[in-house]
Design a protein around this motif. Sequence first.
Motif, PDB file in Angstrom:
ATOM      1  N   THR A  51       0.888  -1.151  -0.258  1.00  0.00           N
ATOM      2  CA  THR A  51      -0.114  -0.038   0.163  1.00  0.00           C
ATOM      3  C   THR A  51       0.911   1.229   0.077  1.00  0.00           C
ATOM      4  OG1 THR A  51      -1.875  -1.274   1.237  1.00  0.00           O
ATOM      5  CG2 THR A  51      -1.957   1.157   1.115  1.00  0.00           C
ATOM      6  N   LEU A  52       1.839   1.169   0.747  1.00  0.00           N
ATOM      7  CA  LEU A  52       2.987   2.428   1.023  1.00  0.00           C
ATOM      8  C   LEU A  52       3.509   2.480  -0.396  1.00  0.00           C
ATOM      9  CD1 LEU A  52       4.884   1.770   4.235  1.00  0.00           C
ATOM     10  CD2 LEU A  52       3.446   3.641   3.681  1.00  0.00           C
ATOM     11  N   VAL A  53       3.831   1.529  -1.410  1.00  0.00           N
ATOM     12  CA  VAL A  53       4.432   1.795  -2.829  1.00  0.00           C
ATOM     13  C   VAL A  53       3.234   2.638  -3.248  1.00  0.00           C
ATOM     14  CG1 VAL A  53       4.758   0.463  -4.860  1.00  0.00           C
ATOM     15  CG2 VAL A  53       5.547  -0.385  -2.892  1.00  0.00           C
ATOM     16  N   GLY A  54       1.910   2.392  -3.443  1.00  0.00           N
ATOM     17  CA  GLY A  54       0.998   3.258  -4.029  1.00  0.00           C
ATOM     18  C   GLY A  54       0.872   4.634  -3.398  1.00  0.00           C
ATOM     19  N   VAL A  55       0.983   4.863  -2.325  1.00  0.00           N
ATOM     20  CA  VAL A  55       1.079   6.074  -1.684  1.00  0.00           C
ATOM     21  C   VAL A  55       2.316   6.897  -2.033  1.00  0.00           C
ATOM     22  CG1 VAL A  55       1.034   7.461   0.458  1.00  0.00           C
ATOM     23  CG2 VAL A  55      -0.579   5.390   0.442  1.00  0.00           C
ATOM     24  N   TRP A  66       3.320   5.415 -11.831  1.00  0.00           N
ATOM     25  CA  TRP A  66       3.061   4.000 -12.569  1.00  0.00           C
ATOM     26  C   TRP A  66       4.470   3.355 -12.516  1.00  0.00           C
ATOM     27  CZ3 TRP A  66       6.563   2.947 -16.609  1.00  0.00           C
ATOM     28  CH2 TRP A  66       6.981   3.884 -17.438  1.00  0.00           C
ATOM     29  N   MET A  67       5.413   4.025 -12.675  1.00  0.00           N
ATOM     30  CA  MET A  67       7.008   3.277 -12.688  1.00  0.00           C
ATOM     31  C   MET A  67       7.246   2.517 -11.182  1.00  0.00           C
ATOM     32  SD  MET A  67       9.515   5.886 -14.582  1.00  0.00           S
ATOM     33  CE  MET A  67      11.018   4.793 -13.902  1.00  0.00           C
ATOM     34  N   VAL A 156      -3.734  -5.133  -6.667  1.00  0.00           N
ATOM     35  CA  VAL A 156      -4.865  -4.450  -5.782  1.00  0.00           C
ATOM     36  C   VAL A 156      -4.531  -3.481  -4.798  1.00  0.00           C
ATOM     37  CG1 VAL A 156      -6.799  -5.132  -4.337  1.00  0.00           C
ATOM     38  CG2 VAL A 156      -6.783  -6.470  -6.686  1.00  0.00           C
ATOM     39  N   LEU A 157      -3.512  -4.143  -3.949  1.00  0.00           N
ATOM     40  CA  LEU A 157      -2.966  -3.408  -2.855  1.00  0.00           C
ATOM     41  C   LEU A 157      -2.201  -2.220  -3.410  1.00  0.00           C
ATOM     42  CD1 LEU A 157      -1.524  -6.209  -0.560  1.00  0.00           C
ATOM     43  CD2 LEU A 157      -3.556  -4.685  -0.169  1.00  0.00           C
ATOM     44  N   HIS A 158      -1.492  -2.086  -4.631  1.00  0.00           N
ATOM     45  CA  HIS A 158      -0.983  -0.886  -5.198  1.00  0.00           C
ATOM     46  C   HIS A 158      -1.942   0.072  -5.434  1.00  0.00           C
ATOM     47  CE1 HIS A 158       2.932  -2.552  -4.626  1.00  0.00           C
ATOM     48  NE2 HIS A 158       3.083  -3.012  -6.228  1.00  0.00           N
ATOM     49  N   ALA A 159      -3.241  -0.440  -6.214  1.00  0.00           N
ATOM     50  CA  ALA A 159      -4.200   0.439  -6.576  1.00  0.00           C
ATOM     51  C   ALA A 159      -4.944   1.111  -5.350  1.00  0.00           C
ATOM     52  CB  ALA A 159      -5.373  -0.570  -7.259  1.00  0.00           C
ATOM     53  N   ILE A 160      -5.208   0.338  -4.267  1.00  0.00           N
ATOM     54  CA  ILE A 160      -5.501   0.825  -2.853  1.00  0.00           C
ATOM     55  C   ILE A 160      -4.631   2.128  -2.415  1.00  0.00           C
ATOM     56  CG2 ILE A 160      -5.972   0.300  -0.531  1.00  0.00           C
ATOM     57  CD1 ILE A 160      -6.939  -2.459  -1.347  1.00  0.00           C
TER      58      ILE A 160
END
Length: 199
Positions: A51-55, A66-67, A156-160
């Motif tokens: 999740t932190l990766v997405g944030v 996106w990278m 899904v977790l990245h998208a969250i």
Amino acid sequence: MRRTVVRSFLALGAAFVPAVAQAHVGVGAAHGFAHGLAHPFSGLDHVLAMTLVGVLAVQLGGRAIWMVPAAFVSVMMVGGALGAAAVNIPFVETGIALSIIVLGAMVAFDVKASAAAAAAIAGLFALFHGHAHGAETPATASGLIYGAGFVLATVVLHAIGVSLGFGLHRLAETKARFLTRSAGGVAALLGVLVLAGAA
């Protein structure tokens, strides 16, 4: 920009639809896919890091959106293959715990890393997460089907995380920065606890 990012994540998720369909052909395949899908959600360490990766990606903005997630998913698959093949990588649990601390700290301190640097950091930690997933491949499951499950769960977790990042940025700028950085700080502290448990 936001619509483009959302569409990209949906497209990536759709790429795994054939694997989902194949997973329901037989009981063993379905079990393998379900096991892979559940694995990233089975531990707070994986959930926090992904999740932190997405944030972080949203916080950095631009190409990083996106990278950074793409680098994580790509290298995670390599780590998964190594784990499934029983290739040893030292300090896997430590690497996973450090991923939460480092990624959380980057969010908390609003580190202005380049997209390439952030992608490299995410990729490094993804190797450990992927290895942990791959090492848990059920003996009766297809590695590809199981792998499709944990890759889809990671997306899904990245998208969250990305959605959370965009959601926070819709608030007033001061509040958004405070909440985002506070969330990163809390995650980093939780990472310290995970590291203590892994030591």
